[in-house]
Design an enzyme around this catalytic site. Structure first.
Site, PDB file in Angstrom:
ATOM      1  N   ASP A   1      25.418  39.291   7.555  1.00  0.00           N
ATOM      2  CA  ASP A   1      25.500  38.885   6.154  1.00  0.00           C
ATOM      3  C   ASP A   1      26.655  39.686   5.571  1.00  0.00           C
ATOM      4  O   ASP A   1      26.536  40.892   5.362  1.00  0.00           O
ATOM      5  CB  ASP A   1      24.178  39.193   5.444  1.00  0.00           C
ATOM      6  CG  ASP A   1      24.200  38.812   3.964  1.00  0.00           C
ATOM      7  OD1 ASP A   1      25.300  38.654   3.384  1.00  0.00           O
ATOM      8  OD2 ASP A   1      23.099  38.678   3.384  1.00  0.00           O
TER       9      ASP A   1
ATOM     10  N   TYR B   1      19.050  42.393   2.876  1.00  0.00           N
ATOM     11  CA  TYR B   1      18.683  41.774   1.603  1.00  0.00           C
ATOM     12  C   TYR B   1      17.187  41.441   1.633  1.00  0.00           C
ATOM     13  O   TYR B   1      16.686  40.954   2.651  1.00  0.00           O
ATOM     14  CB  TYR B   1      19.541  40.514   1.480  1.00  0.00           C
ATOM     15  CG  TYR B   1      19.359  39.672   0.263  1.00  0.00           C
ATOM     16  CD1 TYR B   1      19.624  40.178  -1.013  1.00  0.00           C
ATOM     17  CD2 TYR B   1      18.990  38.341   0.374  1.00  0.00           C
ATOM     18  CE1 TYR B   1      19.492  39.371  -2.129  1.00  0.00           C
ATOM     19  CE2 TYR B   1      18.869  37.526  -0.747  1.00  0.00           C
ATOM     20  CZ  TYR B   1      19.113  38.049  -1.992  1.00  0.00           C
ATOM     21  OH  TYR B   1      18.988  37.239  -3.084  1.00  0.00           O
TER      22      TYR B   1
ATOM     23  N   ARG C   1      24.796  13.194   3.991  1.00  0.00           N
ATOM     24  CA  ARG C   1      24.203  14.459   4.415  1.00  0.00           C
ATOM     25  C   ARG C   1      25.123  15.252   5.336  1.00  0.00           C
ATOM     26  O   ARG C   1      25.083  16.472   5.399  1.00  0.00           O
ATOM     27  CB  ARG C   1      22.862  14.207   5.117  1.00  0.00           C
ATOM     28  CG  ARG C   1      22.072  15.480   5.284  1.00  0.00           C
ATOM     29  CD  ARG C   1      20.864  15.390   6.217  1.00  0.00           C
ATOM     30  NE  ARG C   1      20.191  14.142   6.237  1.00  0.00           N
ATOM     31  CZ  ARG C   1      20.053  13.395   7.346  1.00  0.00           C
ATOM     32  NH1 ARG C   1      20.549  13.786   8.492  1.00  0.00           N
ATOM     33  NH2 ARG C   1      19.394  12.253   7.295  1.00  0.00           N
TER      34      ARG C   1
HETATM   35  C1  LIG Z   1      22.387  37.118  -3.149  1.00  0.00           C
HETATM   36  C2  LIG Z   1      22.452  37.492  -1.728  1.00  0.00           C
HETATM   37  C3  LIG Z   1      22.016  36.590  -0.740  1.00  0.00           C
HETATM   38  C4  LIG Z   1      21.354  35.283  -1.085  1.00  0.00           C
HETATM   39  O1  LIG Z   1      22.185  34.354  -1.651  1.00  0.00           O
HETATM   40  P1  LIG Z   1      21.609  33.197  -2.601  1.00  0.00           P
HETATM   41  O2  LIG Z   1      22.806  32.306  -2.742  1.00  0.00           O
HETATM   42  O3  LIG Z   1      21.170  33.854  -3.864  1.00  0.00           O
HETATM   43  O4  LIG Z   1      20.484  32.535  -1.878  1.00  0.00           O
HETATM   44  C5  LIG Z   1      22.159  36.958   0.564  1.00  0.00           C
HETATM   45  N1  LIG Z   1      22.674  38.139   0.916  1.00  0.00           N
HETATM   46  C6  LIG Z   1      23.092  39.028   0.008  1.00  0.00           C
HETATM   47  C7  LIG Z   1      23.661  40.328   0.459  1.00  0.00           C
HETATM   48  C8  LIG Z   1      22.977  38.747  -1.339  1.00  0.00           C
HETATM   49  O5  LIG Z   1      23.347  39.662  -2.244  1.00  0.00           O
END
Ligand SMILES: *Cc1c(COP(=O)(O)O)cnc(C)c1O
Length: 401
Positions: A187, A115, A62
């Site tokens: 993000d 998102y 893990r």
């Molecule tokens: C797709 C996306 C996510 C989420 O990622 P996953 O791997 O699908 O969980 C987060 N932030 C942005 C900007 C995205 O486009």
């Protein structure tokens, strides 16, 4: 091999970081270790294992194995410092990072352009935990200071914003968070770890959906979080308590994707600009949303903070051409563009967003800007001229609808 040579460019680092052939009988790539149990040869070795919390000494599946450590090292090198942990998806990375830095009775400032699932986490899980969220206009500047409360412990950014591609003043918002004693998170999936360096801009935690550009082949779900050293212990504790781990096969695929990220992203970014310019010249297109275009309202900030672009952008079809019948005509017979969630893979995608967009703190469309049906293009590795032919046929069907 960590590749901390400051003279290396990112394209080189993406190839060399996290590699150590000498430790794996000369093989270029780390072996895929399917391991839960790691045996200690002696009691002394067992005690030493238990002291290691993360890093390249391993003690239990893990906590990581050779291949996941290699991927963490490589992403860390591209982020330009801090410490990286992996999560089973981008959403897991976002939620786990937020949970790691927030607790009951605390307050979060969240970009209104986040998102969708990030918003769901704030309005669901975090709310039930006793964390209050205030959404802020992604275009806010120094006025952000007025939104901080004594209990504001985190500020979360996404730039460009999901679907609307608006650019925030990352440096100003990160500086405001620091001044108010809050952790800043971003993000940064759109830019990938190659084209935005959040830690260098003052952000504490940089988050990526590895599913998108890093893995790059539409076959892996994964997330990555990189935190400045000062903030990392909270992340490490959160990861341990949530029990987050990624599979060794997925890590091998993601690392394989990372090795070609620079050439893929350069090509996809180039194609996106070609398509965006072509779309901007079409009479049927109300507006193109792409911060790397000089005409875009976010372009000056984009040029200041980003090292390059990527292959995802948007455009608006005018409301009079956006009925369901119009959209079916436009989309149903595309031959190269697929219609589906996700992006950043080798294959092109084109997808409308379901209106209305959820915004809590900022208007959409912006005053004085055109309204319309949002469409999102993810450029793959096809020849741009072939993609343009596919779009040309779609516009012909739209006109006939
Ligand atoms: C797709 C996306 C996510 C989420 O990622 P996953 O791997 O699908 O969980 C987060 N932030 C942005 C900007 C995205 O486009």
């Amino acid at each position: 091999m960590t590749d901390d040579d400051p003279n290396h460019s990112d394209a080189t680092r993406a190839v060399s970081a996290g590699r150590d052939p000498a430790r794996q009988d000369g093989a270029v790539n780390p072996p895929v270790m399917r391991a839960s149990t790691i045996l200690a040869p002696t009691f002394d070795a067992l005690k030493a294992q238990r002291r290691v919390v993360s890093g390249e000494n391993y003690s239990y599946g893990r906590h990581g194995v050779r291949g996941t450590f290699a991927l963490e090292e490589a992403i860390q090198a591209l982020e330009g410092g801090g410490r990286t942990r992996l999560a089973p998806s981008g959403v897991a990375a976002i939620s786990a990072a937020l949970i790691s830095v927030l607790g009951a009775g605390e307050h979060l400032l969240m970009t209104d352009g986040c998102y969708g699932p990030t918003r769901a986490t704030c309005d669901g899980l975090l709310k039930r935990m006793g964390v209050e969220t205030t959404y802020f206009d992604p275009l806010i500047g120094p006025e952000i200071s007025g939104l901080f409360r004594p209990n504001t412990k985190a500020l979360f950014l996404e730039s460009p914003t999901s679907w609307t591609f608006e650019i925030s003043d990352i440096r100003a918002l990160a500086a405001a968070a620091r001044a108010h004693g809050a952790v800043s998170l971003i993000d940064a999936t759109w830019a990938s770890p190659l084209r935005l360096k959040p830690l260098a801009l003052g952000v504490d935690i940089s988050i990526h959906s590895v599913t998108k550009y890093v893995a790059g082949h539409s076959d892996v779900m994964m997330g990555a979080v990189t935190a400045r050293e000062e903030v990392y212990p909270r992340l490490r504790t959160g990861w341990r308590q949530l029990g987050l781990a990624v599979g060794p096969d997925d890590a091998a695929l993601a690392l394989r994707g990372l090795r070609s990220l620079a050439v893929r992203q350069d090509r996809q970014a180039q194609t996106a600009l070609i398509l965006a310019d072509w779309l901007a010249a079409r009479p049927e297109v109300a507006e193109v949303l792409h911060p790397a275009r000089p005409a875009d309202p976010g372009h000056a900030l984009f040029k200041r903070d980003f090292l390059g672009s990527s292959g995802l952008f948007g455009f608006l079809l005018p409301p009079e051409r956006a009925s369901d019948a119009h959209l079916s005509a436009f989309l149903d017979e595309l031959s190269l563009f697929g219609m589906g969630a996700s992006w950043g893979g080798f294959e092109s995608l084109l997808i409308p967003n379901e209106p209305p967009l959820t915004r809590a703190a900022s208007p959409w469309p912006r005053p004085g800007r055109p309204a319309g049906q949002l469409m999102r293009v993810s450029c793959g590795l096809e020849e741009p001229c072939d993609l343009i032919r596919d779009l040309e046929a779609a516009f012909a069907r739209l006109a006939a609808a």
